[in-house]
Write a protein that holds these residues in place. Structure first.
Motif, PDB file in Angstrom:
ATOM      1  N   GLU A  41      38.298   2.348 -16.739  1.00 54.49           N
ATOM      2  CA  GLU A  41      38.024   1.218 -17.397  1.00 54.49           C
ATOM      3  C   GLU A  41      37.609   0.093 -16.496  1.00 54.49           C
ATOM      4  N   ILE A  42      38.381  -0.044 -15.391  1.00 56.95           N
ATOM      5  CA  ILE A  42      38.033  -1.134 -14.483  1.00 56.95           C
ATOM      6  C   ILE A  42      36.771  -1.100 -13.784  1.00 56.95           C
ATOM      7  N   THR A  44      34.292   0.451 -14.859  1.00 50.89           N
ATOM      8  CA  THR A  44      33.034   0.357 -15.725  1.00 50.89           C
ATOM      9  C   THR A  44      33.195  -0.814 -16.535  1.00 50.89           C
ATOM     10  N   GLY A  45      33.874  -2.026 -16.146  1.00 51.61           N
ATOM     11  CA  GLY A  45      33.972  -3.369 -16.625  1.00 51.61           C
ATOM     12  C   GLY A  45      34.327  -3.244 -18.098  1.00 51.61           C
ATOM     13  N   GLY A  48      38.777  -6.985 -20.707  1.00 46.97           N
ATOM     14  CA  GLY A  48      40.057  -7.019 -20.535  1.00 46.97           C
ATOM     15  C   GLY A  48      40.777  -6.615 -19.364  1.00 46.97           C
ATOM     16  N   THR A  49      40.001  -5.797 -18.580  1.00 44.87           N
ATOM     17  CA  THR A  49      40.420  -5.072 -17.183  1.00 44.87           C
ATOM     18  C   THR A  49      40.379  -6.024 -16.335  1.00 44.87           C
ATOM     19  N   LEU A  50      41.182  -5.696 -15.367  1.00 49.45           N
ATOM     20  CA  LEU A  50      41.242  -6.767 -13.893  1.00 49.45           C
ATOM     21  C   LEU A  50      41.017  -6.068 -12.617  1.00 49.45           C
ATOM     22  N   PRO A  51      40.480  -6.624 -11.744  1.00 45.37           N
ATOM     23  CA  PRO A  51      40.307  -5.931 -10.442  1.00 45.37           C
ATOM     24  C   PRO A  51      41.874  -6.164  -9.544  1.00 45.37           C
ATOM     25  N   ARG A  52      42.170  -5.020  -8.837  1.00 49.63           N
ATOM     26  CA  ARG A  52      43.497  -4.982  -7.969  1.00 49.63           C
ATOM     27  C   ARG A  52      42.824  -4.608  -6.584  1.00 49.63           C
ATOM     28  N   LEU A  53      43.048  -5.135  -5.543  1.00 50.53           N
ATOM     29  CA  LEU A  53      42.242  -4.840  -4.036  1.00 50.53           C
ATOM     30  C   LEU A  53      43.194  -3.698  -3.571  1.00 50.53           C
ATOM     31  N   ARG A  80      32.518 -14.241  -7.005  1.00 48.98           N
ATOM     32  CA  ARG A  80      31.779 -13.528  -7.824  1.00 48.98           C
ATOM     33  C   ARG A  80      30.313 -13.905  -7.557  1.00 48.98           C
ATOM     34  N   PRO A 285      38.659 -15.584  -9.956  1.00 46.01           N
ATOM     35  CA  PRO A 285      39.847 -15.991 -10.368  1.00 46.01           C
ATOM     36  C   PRO A 285      40.711 -15.212 -10.594  1.00 46.01           C
ATOM     37  N   ASP A 286      40.450 -13.713 -10.627  1.00 45.76           N
ATOM     38  CA  ASP A 286      41.351 -12.700 -11.000  1.00 45.76           C
ATOM     39  C   ASP A 286      41.988 -12.044  -9.755  1.00 45.76           C
ATOM     40  N   LEU A 287      41.585 -12.599  -8.394  1.00 48.55           N
ATOM     41  CA  LEU A 287      42.341 -12.152  -7.357  1.00 48.55           C
ATOM     42  C   LEU A 287      42.420 -13.427  -6.572  1.00 48.55           C
ATOM     43  N   PRO A 288      43.833 -13.546  -6.362  1.00 51.89           N
ATOM     44  CA  PRO A 288      44.282 -14.793  -5.595  1.00 51.89           C
ATOM     45  C   PRO A 288      43.921 -14.928  -4.293  1.00 51.89           C
TER      46      PRO A 288
END
Lengths: 500, 476
Positions: A41-42, A44-45, A48-53, A80, A285-288
């Protein structure tokens, strides 16, 4: 001679070799048969999903940066890059804009220093398919010619984008750099770096200026679609020629993107730069932001293996190898290790037998020749590494010893190597079994020579008439009669004595 | 007492004691929704997700149904964010906050209406029609979590989850007379929340009481590796703080929150509440947050910029609405988005695209980020002097449908007292504290970062000393 010189800069996208993708747990292996299998789900966008490094990707990116002598960022962040395309699931690509993980660096290419502008992390996009893979599909599953399909297996795969300064002065120099870079990332196990498979994608910026000018030209052409190092060199050569011709006619080449056409070795215009894209970069903004500590960098620096350039220098010094051979040996880490293993076996033998340093060095040169010649050709043919060949370093060392001690001829050496490669057998056994041992019995050789001379009176006449060049033919005939086993040096000597 | 009058703990107790059972509870609320919701329109879907085996002993909310704002992903359920563009979208996964509630054996019970992609303060911007305030069906419930607030206010469900990006939990809580909590940014995982403005979005609760709120927040809070913006700090035992009282608690009254534009009766109710807190031993401190004047302006720059990127994924390619009229790629984008998004969403996408364009980025976005820093540092300074801040939640009580819909700016000002907490990332709670023209008024209590327990403590103490939370709308 042209009055113009090229100014070349490269942008290389390197697909990092990691277990999972850059921002999710989906496997990073997209060259699979079926589309949309390594997805989640991440990547494929899904809403509500979020990236994590992926920490492994970050580590490998820093290590490549260190190998390119880049400054590692103290604080790095993601941004982005906004644009719409069907292979871009989120409508933006997570990339790095003003705080890349790796800043300025430099590498030596030949004896010139090439500047690295930056090397940053970003995610790859998916792929558009105009035809569905698999010919055995039921007709209902076959692709509709009106449709374009999207495969997201590649979406989210980690890329390291390396950008160089416009420091290259020839296509060959650019090519040399690319080969070095490939070698480096393979040493670090950071990428498979196979250009044909798209692990390494190169865009080149090229323009041409009058020799003596120091300013960058006021135009720039970007060349894409090159899928081999040779293609990069060919595309650059073509561009330099094309642009020089235009400038000589008093015309200025236009800013544009051109695509390389492999079968004509030319480039064609793809789009002009006038429609420049505004990617509206802004911080993700989803990745500090991430702080990279000195300790962490130090830890990675210590973990860096000996890199190809350092290894080449050492091999030249330690093994007295010629510069021409050394790159072929160090290009691949496992091949270089193989060389060292064989060399150390040889060293042990020579030490035990108390043989002179000169002889040892000569045997190393012979080893280098055998490795980069027949052996490498066999490996390349079968797509194997030296370790996978089944040919142990001990056996290889023994082969070199047999040749260097004159037990077998070079010609016999080739057939022994072929047999060893095929069966993994011991060279002495093969020599015995195939009766390949070199014949140094003078009486025996004399007998053969007499027969040969008798049968080739015309050639003998020619020789005596002063055409000494025909000697080779006679030697060849003797070798043939002895199945290549006669000691060629002896054959030469005896023949000469008999004829003169 | 009837089931809808019970707190979460009381309902769970009845289930534990066998005074009622799961089926009875679900039937009860289902019937209540069928009876009342046609008038209120709080719900978009009534689908439930019931854990395989509910053990009533497993948590204080085991067996208790809760509603979910339509902007949160629950595997197998529609997740439309009240937008036409996601008309047929079914979420393939469940977000973290809901997973945690399901793991505590809570029961997902229906999806609530909201403003499209949570953009609005009245729930009028829903593609599926507005929600009506249970206190006065001609008035809005506030927004964007208006469906969740109205559902709890009307007793259609024991509690609901909402999201708060600029006041979207606290403002409807205030307008519907319920308790609404916005946690510290980074306290509750956003994984599963259809992003509006990633920097401000939070997930929180709408409940009848402060205790219920503490109960729910206790479960959904905490670090989540799936959301890199969550912070790995321990979650204190919120319930343990509730009865600590306010004796000696320093309460800041920011003067900027009592400026002109606030309804007289609302102000009177809030000031009375502050007096009440003082009476119970709190120390009142007049404070100033001078940069709060930049709140709305900077919020409406940063938010649209993030919106413009966050909503790019709704492109008609992978899921959601695709225009039947499209005959090229460009048309798939323009027509699908043109048909799928409502006017407020389009307005914010355009604003954000403009404000982040080359040449305007520095003038707008960068400036707004500077204002954000200034606002944050105001709060930081103030929290060196006080433990919590107390303000009105909304400058006015529930307004009539259509009253502000012609003037987006008027509607943006409904968030004037709530955006500060979002810009600064602070936690805030709204508790009922009186009435204005017969409509509920909310008291906002803000606490320092990751100090939710302080606002629960103050809110609970106030709530126990008053009976505003027991006032019920006519439909009750």
């Amino acid at each position: 001679m042209s009055n113009y010189e090229p100014v070349i800069g490269l942008e290389i996208h390197i697909q990092l070799k990691t277990k999972s993708k850059l921002f999710c747990a989906s496997p990073n292996s997209f060259n699979v048969e079926s589309p949309n299998t390594n997805i989640c789900e991440i990547c494929t966008g899904q809403p509500g999903t979020l990236p994590r490094l992926n920490a492994e990707a970050l580590r490998k990116a820093i290590m490549v940066g260190l190998a390119l002598n880049c400054e590692t960022a103290k604080i790095t962040k993601f941004d982005r890059k906004n644009y719409f395309y069907p292979d871009l699931p989120k409508g933006y690509q997570i990339s790095q804009f003003d705080m890349p993980i790796n800043g300025k660096g430099k590498v030596m290419v030949g004896n010139r220093e090439i500047g690295i502008t930056r090397a940053h992390l970003e995610e790859d996009a998916g792929k558009l398919l105009h035809e569905l893979p698999g010919s055995d599909l039921k007709s209902s599953q076959r692709s509709d010619p009106r449709m374009t399909y999207v495969d997201f297996n590649r979406a989210g795969v980690p890329l390291l984008e390396v950008v160089t300064e416009p420091d290259f002065k020839s296509p060959e120099e650019a090519g040399l750099f690319l080969r070095q870079l490939r070698s480096i990332v393979r040493y670090l196990d950071a990428s498979m770096a196979d250009m044909e498979k798209g692990h390494l994608r190169v865009d080149a910026n090229v323009s041409v200026r009058k020799i003596g000018e120091t300013k960058l030209p006021d135009y720039k052409v970007e060349v894409k679609n090159m899928n081999s190092f040779k293609a990069v060199e060919a595309a650059l050569s073509y561009e330099i020629e094309r642009q020089t011709e235009l400038l000589e006619k008093g015309e200025k080449p236009i800013d544009e993107t051109r695509g390389f056409v492999d079968h004509t070795k030319t480039t064609v215009s793809q789009r002009t730069k006038e429609a420049a894209h505004d990617y509206r970069y802004f911080p993700e903004p989803d990745l500090p932001p991430i702080a990279i500590t000195d300790d962490f960098i130090q830890e990675l620096r210590i973990a860096l293996p000996e890199l190809p350039q350092a290894k080449a220098k050492r091999f030249i010094k330690e093994y007295d190898l010629p510069e021409s051979d050394v790159w072929q040996i160090v290009d691949d880490k496992s091949f270089a290790n193989y060389f060292e293993n064989v060399a150390s076996e040889l060293g042990a033998w020579f030490e035990a037998d108390n043989i002179s340093v000169e002889k040892y060095k000569k045997s190393l040169k012979s080893l280098a020749n055998w490795l980069t010649g027949d052996f490498l050709a066999m490996l390349n043919r079968d797509g194997k590494t030296a370790n996978e060949s089944g040919l142990s370093p001990e056996n290889f060392a023994e082969l070199i010893k047999l040749i260097e001690q004159g037990v077998i001829s070079n010609t016999a050496g080739k057939s022994v190597l072929t047999e060893m490669y095929a069966t993994g057998g011991d060279p002495s056994d093969i020599v015995d079994r195939q009766n390949l041992g070199q014949v140094s019995d003078e009486g025996l050789i004399e007998g053969v020579i007499d027969k040969v001379l008798a049968a080739n009176q015309e050639v003998v006449e020619k020789y005596k008439a002063g055409k000494t060049g025909v000697l080779g033919a006679l030697v060849g005939e003797v070798m043939k009669q002895t199945d290549g086993r006669a000691n060629p040096q002896l054959v030469n000597e005896i023949l000469k004595t008999k004829l003169d | 007492m009837k089931l809808h009058e019970l707190s979460i703990k009381e309902l769970n107790n009845r289930l534990r004691n066998g005074e009622t059972n799961q089926e009875e509870v679900l039937t009860y609320f289902s019937k209540r929704i069928d009876e009342l919701d046609p008038k209120i329109h709080a719900f978009l879907e009534k689908d439930a997700v019931i854990p395989a085996k509910v053990d009533f002993e497993s948590s204080p909310l085991a067996g208790v149904p809760f509603a979910v704002k339509d902007i949160l992903a629950v595997a197998g359920q529609k997740a439309r964010a009240s937008s036409k563009i996601l008309e047929n979208y079914i979420a393939p996964y469940t977000g973290t906050a809901i997973s945690k509630l399901l793991n505590a054996d809570g029961i997902v019970f229906g999806r609530t209406n909201c403003d499209e992609f949570a953009m609005g303060a009245s729930t009028e911007n829903s593609a599926y029609g507005p929600t009506f305030n249970p206190w006065d069906l001609e008035r809005v419930p506030g927004g964007s979590s208006g469906g969740s607030a109205a559902a709890v206010a009307a007793g259609l469900v024991p509690f609901a989850l909402g999201t708060d990006t600029g006041g979207s939990i606290r403002q409807p809580a205030s307008l519907c007379g319920v308790v609404g909590v916005k946690p510290t940014y980074g306290r509750v995982s956003r994984y599963g929340l259809l992003s509006l403005a990633s920097s401000f979005d939070t997930i929180g609760s709408l409940t009848k009481t402060v205790e219920d709120a503490a109960q729910v927040m206790q479960i959904i809070s905490g670090y989540d590796p799936m959301d890199s913006t969550t912070v790995n700090v321990p979650v204190p035992d919120y319930l343990g703080y509730l009865d600590k009282g306010v004796n000696g608690l320093r309460i800041g009254i920011p003067k900027e929150y009592f400026a002109s534009g606030i309804s007289t009766e609302t102000e009177r109710a809030v000031l009375a509440a502050i007096k009440q807190l003082e009476h119970m031993g709190a120390e009142l401190v007049q404070v100033s947050l001078p940069n709060s004047v930049y709140g709305i302006a900077s919020y409406y720059i940063i938010l649209p910029v993030e919106v413009s990127a966050n909503l790019s994924r709704y492109d008609g390619i992978k899921y959601g609405h695709r225009s039947a009229k499209a005959s090229s790629l460009a048309e798939i984008y323009s027509l699908s988005r043109g048909e799928g998004f409502g006017p407020e969403v389009k307005r914010r996408i355009m604003l954000g695209t403009y404000a982040s364009s080359s040449g305007y980025y520095e003038a707008y976005y960068k400036q707004a980020l500077q204002a954000q820093v200034a606002i944050r540092s105001d709060f930081k300074k103030v929290f060196e002097q006080v433990d919590v801040l107390v303000t009105p939640t909304s400058p006015m009580p529930a307004f009539k449908l259509g009253e502000k819909s012609d003037d987006p700016l008027q509607l943006y000002l409904a968030d004037v007292f709530t955006v500060g907490a979002n810009i600064a990332g602070l936690p805030g709670i709204s508790v009922p504290c009186g009435q204005d023209a017969g409509l509920p008024v909310g008291l906002q209590i803000m606490a320092p970062w990751f100090k939710e327990e302080l606002m629960f403590q103050a809110a609970y103490t106030y709530e126990q000393a008053t009976d505003w939370h027991e006032f019920r709308p006519p439909v009750w």
